[in-house]
Design a protein around this motif. Structure first.
Motif, PDB file in Angstrom:
ATOM      1  N   ILE A  27     -36.396  -2.980  11.609  1.00  0.00           N
ATOM      2  CA  ILE A  27     -35.718  -4.076  10.930  1.00  0.00           C
ATOM      3  C   ILE A  27     -34.984  -4.915  11.974  1.00  0.00           C
ATOM      4  O   ILE A  27     -34.212  -4.374  12.773  1.00  0.00           O
ATOM      5  N   LEU A  86     -31.896  -7.897   5.912  1.00  0.00           N
ATOM      6  CA  LEU A  86     -32.492  -7.491   4.636  1.00  0.00           C
ATOM      7  C   LEU A  86     -32.356  -8.632   3.644  1.00  0.00           C
ATOM      8  O   LEU A  86     -31.368  -9.369   3.682  1.00  0.00           O
ATOM      9  N   PRO A 106     -28.457  -5.757   9.716  1.00  0.00           N
ATOM     10  CA  PRO A 106     -29.899  -5.727   9.488  1.00  0.00           C
ATOM     11  C   PRO A 106     -30.304  -6.903   8.598  1.00  0.00           C
ATOM     12  O   PRO A 106     -29.593  -7.243   7.648  1.00  0.00           O
TER      13      PRO A 106
END
Length: 139
Positions: free
Chosen positions: A103, A112, A110
């Protein structure tokens, strides 16, 4: 360039998806690495990792049901059953998913999506302690 490594221990309660996004977010923030790549590695052959929707719990239930139908437990179906009838199906489910995730990290987090969460997918019936190794490299 800097590196950091950490081990998460995740308790499972039998088959299902266990969220651990918040643990990863906290650890990445603690490293003070702002940009890089985070690798997550599951040290097991009967559990796996996935990025999945974190808003509607019925998604996780449907995934669990799908894998039960795709790789059923059945006495006599598999040769390898040293630890019971869920032993070989757990290995097959792990093969069909993944034990490693990569990632990107930007701005110390991260990358996301809004509805994405990190999950350990336990494929065994009984509770286990699972180890996830986190490795972050960046600056």
């Amino acid at each position: 360039m800097r590196q950091a490594m950490h081990r998460l221990r995740i308790a499972t309660h039998g088959k299902g998806l266990v969220p651990f996004t918040h643990d990863v977010l906290a650890w990445v923030a603690s490293t003070r690495i702002k940009m890089g790549v985070l690798t997550l590695w599951c040290r097991h052959t009967s559990a796996s990792l996935t990025v999945q929707e974190n808003a509607d719990p019925t998604v996780l239930e449907d995934i669990k049901r799908y894998f039960e139908a795709l790789v059923p437990e059945a006495h006599g179906r598999y040769i390898h059953d040293d630890e019971g009838p869920d032993d070989m199906p757990a290995h097959l489910r792990t093969m069909l998913t993944q034990t490693q995730l990569s990632i990107p990290v930007a701005d110390g987090r991260p990358v996301l999506g809004t509805w994405q969460g990190l999950y350990l997918f336990e494929h065994r019936r009984h509770p286990h302690q699972r180890d996830i190794v986190l490795h972050l490299i960046g600056e």
